[in-house]
Design a protein around this motif. Structure first.
Motif, PDB file in Angstrom:
ATOM      1  N   ALA A  79       0.814  -1.225   0.000  1.00 56.20           N
ATOM      2  CA  ALA A  79       0.000   0.000   0.000  1.00 56.20           C
ATOM      3  C   ALA A  79       0.838   1.262   0.000  1.00 56.20           C
ATOM      4  CB  ALA A  79      -0.944  -0.005   1.208  1.00 56.20           C
ATOM      5  N   ASN A  80       1.800   1.354   0.899  1.00 57.02           N
ATOM      6  CA  ASN A  80       2.561   2.594   1.045  1.00 57.02           C
ATOM      7  C   ASN A  80       3.534   2.834  -0.115  1.00 57.02           C
ATOM      8  OD1 ASN A  80       1.569   3.539   3.688  1.00 57.02           O
ATOM      9  ND2 ASN A  80       2.355   1.572   4.368  1.00 57.02           N
ATOM     10  N   ASP A  81       3.873   1.784  -0.838  1.00 55.90           N
ATOM     11  CA  ASP A  81       4.705   1.956  -2.029  1.00 55.90           C
ATOM     12  C   ASP A  81       3.886   2.465  -3.213  1.00 55.90           C
ATOM     13  OD1 ASP A  81       6.968   0.990  -0.700  1.00 55.90           O
ATOM     14  OD2 ASP A  81       6.408  -1.081  -1.134  1.00 55.90           O
ATOM     15  N   LEU A  82       2.563   2.235  -3.173  1.00 56.43           N
ATOM     16  CA  LEU A  82       1.701   2.630  -4.283  1.00 56.43           C
ATOM     17  C   LEU A  82       1.178   4.057  -4.151  1.00 56.43           C
ATOM     18  CD1 LEU A  82      -0.449  -0.637  -4.530  1.00 56.43           C
ATOM     19  CD2 LEU A  82       1.512   0.003  -5.948  1.00 56.43           C
ATOM     20  N   LEU A  83       1.205   4.614  -2.938  1.00 54.86           N
ATOM     21  CA  LEU A  83       0.691   5.962  -2.732  1.00 54.86           C
ATOM     22  C   LEU A  83       1.645   6.995  -3.330  1.00 54.86           C
ATOM     23  CD1 LEU A  83      -0.542   5.701   0.967  1.00 54.86           C
ATOM     24  CD2 LEU A  83      -1.930   5.733  -1.097  1.00 54.86           C
ATOM     25  N   PRO A  84       1.111   8.106  -3.847  1.00 57.76           N
ATOM     26  CA  PRO A  84       1.978   9.155  -4.402  1.00 57.76           C
ATOM     27  C   PRO A  84       2.880   9.752  -3.340  1.00 57.76           C
ATOM     28  CG  PRO A  84      -0.324   9.885  -4.291  1.00 57.76           C
ATOM     29  CD  PRO A  84      -0.314   8.431  -3.973  1.00 57.76           C
ATOM     30  N   SER A  85       4.095  10.126  -3.724  1.00 59.25           N
ATOM     31  CA  SER A  85       5.077  10.620  -2.757  1.00 59.25           C
ATOM     32  C   SER A  85       4.902  12.101  -2.450  1.00 59.25           C
ATOM     33  CB  SER A  85       6.495  10.362  -3.279  1.00 59.25           C
ATOM     34  OG  SER A  85       6.666  10.955  -4.556  1.00 59.25           O
ATOM     35  N   GLY A  86       4.431  12.884  -3.413  1.00 62.86           N
ATOM     36  CA  GLY A  86       4.255  14.315  -3.202  1.00 62.86           C
ATOM     37  C   GLY A  86       3.121  14.607  -2.226  1.00 62.86           C
ATOM     38  N   ARG A  87       3.292  15.653  -1.382  1.00 66.61           N
ATOM     39  CA  ARG A  87       2.298  15.941  -0.352  1.00 66.61           C
ATOM     40  C   ARG A  87       0.944  16.292  -0.960  1.00 66.61           C
ATOM     41  NH1 ARG A  87       0.121  20.272   2.317  1.00 66.61           N
ATOM     42  NH2 ARG A  87      -0.492  19.866   4.493  1.00 66.61           N
ATOM     43  N   ILE A  88       0.924  17.176  -1.968  1.00 66.31           N
ATOM     44  CA  ILE A  88      -0.343  17.603  -2.574  1.00 66.31           C
ATOM     45  C   ILE A  88      -1.043  16.431  -3.239  1.00 66.31           C
ATOM     46  CG2 ILE A  88      -1.443  19.121  -4.256  1.00 66.31           C
ATOM     47  CD1 ILE A  88      -0.333  20.536  -1.799  1.00 66.31           C
ATOM     48  N   GLN A  89      -0.280  15.630  -3.988  1.00 68.94           N
ATOM     49  CA  GLN A  89      -0.859  14.475  -4.662  1.00 68.94           C
ATOM     50  C   GLN A  89      -1.417  13.472  -3.652  1.00 68.94           C
ATOM     51  OE1 GLN A  89       2.048  15.790  -5.353  1.00 68.94           O
ATOM     52  NE2 GLN A  89       1.885  16.500  -7.489  1.00 68.94           N
ATOM     53  N   ARG A  90      -0.697  13.317  -2.528  1.00 64.97           N
ATOM     54  CA  ARG A  90      -1.160  12.382  -1.507  1.00 64.97           C
ATOM     55  C   ARG A  90      -2.434  12.888  -0.837  1.00 64.97           C
ATOM     56  NH1 ARG A  90       2.478   8.721   2.383  1.00 64.97           N
ATOM     57  NH2 ARG A  90       3.332   8.331   0.324  1.00 64.97           N
ATOM     58  N   LEU A  91      -2.507  14.202  -0.562  1.00 64.93           N
ATOM     59  CA  LEU A  91      -3.711  14.773   0.032  1.00 64.93           C
ATOM     60  C   LEU A  91      -4.902  14.602  -0.905  1.00 64.93           C
ATOM     61  CD1 LEU A  91      -2.439  18.089   1.696  1.00 64.93           C
ATOM     62  CD2 LEU A  91      -2.869  15.863   2.756  1.00 64.93           C
ATOM     63  N   LYS A  92      -4.686  14.821  -2.192  1.00 62.10           N
ATOM     64  CA  LYS A  92      -5.772  14.642  -3.159  1.00 62.10           C
ATOM     65  C   LYS A  92      -6.196  13.180  -3.222  1.00 62.10           C
ATOM     66  CE  LYS A  92      -4.834  18.562  -6.226  1.00 62.10           C
ATOM     67  NZ  LYS A  92      -4.492  18.977  -7.606  1.00 62.10           N
ATOM     68  N   TRP A  93      -5.227  12.279  -3.154  1.00 64.04           N
ATOM     69  CA  TRP A  93      -5.552  10.857  -3.207  1.00 64.04           C
ATOM     70  C   TRP A  93      -6.418  10.470  -2.027  1.00 64.04           C
ATOM     71  CZ3 TRP A  93      -5.610   6.340  -0.664  1.00 64.04           C
ATOM     72  CH2 TRP A  93      -5.738   5.166  -1.421  1.00 64.04           C
ATOM     73  N   PHE A  94      -6.018  10.890  -0.823  1.00 64.30           N
ATOM     74  CA  PHE A  94      -6.784  10.534   0.367  1.00 64.30           C
ATOM     75  C   PHE A  94      -8.140  11.236   0.388  1.00 64.30           C
ATOM     76  CE2 PHE A  94      -2.729   9.045   2.260  1.00 64.30           C
ATOM     77  CZ  PHE A  94      -3.174   7.791   2.664  1.00 64.30           C
ATOM     78  N   SER A  95      -8.231  12.438  -0.168  1.00 58.76           N
ATOM     79  CA  SER A  95      -9.518  13.115  -0.242  1.00 58.76           C
ATOM     80  C   SER A  95     -10.459  12.359  -1.182  1.00 58.76           C
ATOM     81  CB  SER A  95      -9.331  14.562  -0.734  1.00 58.76           C
ATOM     82  OG  SER A  95      -8.609  15.327   0.203  1.00 58.76           O
ATOM     83  N   LEU A 141     -13.351  -1.792  -5.469  1.00 61.77           N
ATOM     84  CA  LEU A 141     -12.697  -0.487  -5.530  1.00 61.77           C
ATOM     85  C   LEU A 141     -12.831   0.244  -4.197  1.00 61.77           C
ATOM     86  CD1 LEU A 141     -11.320   1.771  -7.170  1.00 61.77           C
ATOM     87  CD2 LEU A 141     -13.601   2.547  -7.848  1.00 61.77           C
ATOM     88  N   ALA A 142     -14.051   0.295  -3.664  1.00 63.01           N
ATOM     89  CA  ALA A 142     -14.295   1.007  -2.405  1.00 63.01           C
ATOM     90  C   ALA A 142     -13.581   0.329  -1.237  1.00 63.01           C
ATOM     91  CB  ALA A 142     -15.791   1.106  -2.139  1.00 63.01           C
ATOM     92  N   VAL A 143     -13.730  -0.990  -1.133  1.00 62.90           N
ATOM     93  CA  VAL A 143     -13.109  -1.714  -0.023  1.00 62.90           C
ATOM     94  C   VAL A 143     -11.584  -1.681  -0.150  1.00 62.90           C
ATOM     95  CG1 VAL A 143     -12.885  -3.956   1.122  1.00 62.90           C
ATOM     96  CG2 VAL A 143     -15.113  -3.189   0.315  1.00 62.90           C
ATOM     97  N   GLY A 144     -11.081  -1.773  -1.384  1.00 69.06           N
ATOM     98  CA  GLY A 144      -9.640  -1.712  -1.593  1.00 69.06           C
ATOM     99  C   GLY A 144      -9.045  -0.389  -1.140  1.00 69.06           C
ATOM    100  N   MET A 145      -9.710   0.720  -1.478  1.00 72.99           N
ATOM    101  CA  MET A 145      -9.231   2.033  -1.025  1.00 72.99           C
ATOM    102  C   MET A 145      -9.364   2.170   0.487  1.00 72.99           C
ATOM    103  SD  MET A 145     -10.099   4.905  -3.870  1.00 72.99           S
ATOM    104  CE  MET A 145      -9.085   4.975  -5.356  1.00 72.99           C
ATOM    105  N   HIS A 146     -10.410   1.569   1.032  1.00 72.71           N
ATOM    106  CA  HIS A 146     -10.577   1.562   2.488  1.00 72.71           C
ATOM    107  C   HIS A 146      -9.417   0.823   3.152  1.00 72.71           C
ATOM    108  CE1 HIS A 146     -12.349   1.051   6.443  1.00 72.71           C
ATOM    109  NE2 HIS A 146     -12.331  -0.260   6.302  1.00 72.71           N
ATOM    110  N   PHE A 147      -9.059  -0.331   2.624  1.00 71.96           N
ATOM    111  CA  PHE A 147      -7.929  -1.091   3.153  1.00 71.96           C
ATOM    112  C   PHE A 147      -6.627  -0.288   3.042  1.00 71.96           C
ATOM    113  CE2 PHE A 147      -9.941  -5.522   2.436  1.00 71.96           C
ATOM    114  CZ  PHE A 147     -10.402  -5.536   3.741  1.00 71.96           C
TER     115      PHE A 147
END
Length: 241
Positions: free
Chosen positions: A19-35, A140-146
């Motif tokens: 999971a943590n390797d797949l998340l974007p590294s940039g702060r703004i991109q990560r905030l948008k992803w989590f939003s 998709l929903a459960v995967g993002m939740h995980f």
């Protein structure tokens, strides 16, 4: 077991491992992803979990003469919410008080409970035989939740999570998967399991997946809510989910 369940199970396991390797590294991109992820999760609770819980409450009364109210399953969901909230509250309190050794011990307990949570979610996916396009949107929903849950645990104790925690969570998925294939529980028991994890999921979504005000990107959050809700409601209308 359908190919849809196999694909979802493999995807859920990979999410916890990477999971943590797949998340974007940039702060703004990560905030948008989590939003965006939070928007999907909130939509999933309101357009899938709560309606399904209501439908299961009606169905379960057919199997038991003792369930005469209209809220037994909601009470089970409340118990699930209470247990998971209590565990996370105790862990965070120990962290704030600086009791690092105690906090790390409690974190192990939190990991084990989330492993059980994953096993129950995995079992529910198999037992409900979610198929086709419904499996895509459910997954998709459960995967993002995980992913959000995995990231939250990783932020608390990165070393424990990377060394052992993620494998415990992935093992939970695998155990629920195997149990779902080989064991057939009574409909009432399956419904109680669904209600329990629904309460825990509602807590995790509303308390831990909704980004704080200073970290939220509202347009992206709104896009997640509106797009997932619109597509899911349309598919429900056309395919009678």
């Amino acid at each position: 077991m359908s190919i849809d369940a196999i694909i979802m199970g493999i995807a859920f396991i990979c999410i916890h491992l990477f999971a943590n390797d797949l998340l974007p590294s940039g702060r703004i991109q990560r905030l948008k992803w989590f939003s965006f992820s939070g928007g999907l999760a909130v939509s999933y609770v309101f357009v899938y979990v709560l309606p399904t819980l209501h439908k299961e409450q009606i169905t379960v009364k057919k199997y038991s003469d003792y369930l005469t109210m209209e809220s037994e399953l909601y009470f089970v969901g409340l118990i699930g919410l209470l247990i998971f909230y209590g565990i996370q509250k105790v862990v965070r309190k120990a962290q704030k008080e600086g009791e690092n050794k105690k906090a790390r011990t409690l974190f192990w307990m939190q990991i084990l409970f989330f492993g059980l949570y994953n096993a129950l979610v995995s079992y529910t996916v198999i037992s409900h035989e979610v198929l086709g396009i419904q499996a895509v949107f459910y997954g998709l929903a459960v995967g993002m939740h995980f992913t959000a849950v995995a990231h939250d645990l990783w932020r608390e104790y990165e070393d424990i999570y990377n060394r052992v925690g993620r494998y415990v969570l992935a093992a939970g998925i695998l155990m629920g998967w195997i149990f779902g294939v080989n064991v057939s529980l009574p409909p009432v028991t399956e419904t109680i399991i669904f209600a329990f994890i629904s309460g825990a999921m509602i807590l995790n979504v509303l308390k831990y997946e909704l980004p704080p005000d200073e970290e939220a990107h509202f347009p992206t959050f709104a896009i997640g809510v509106i797009s997932y809700t619109s597509i899911t409601m349309s598919l429900k209308f056309f395919f009678q989910w």
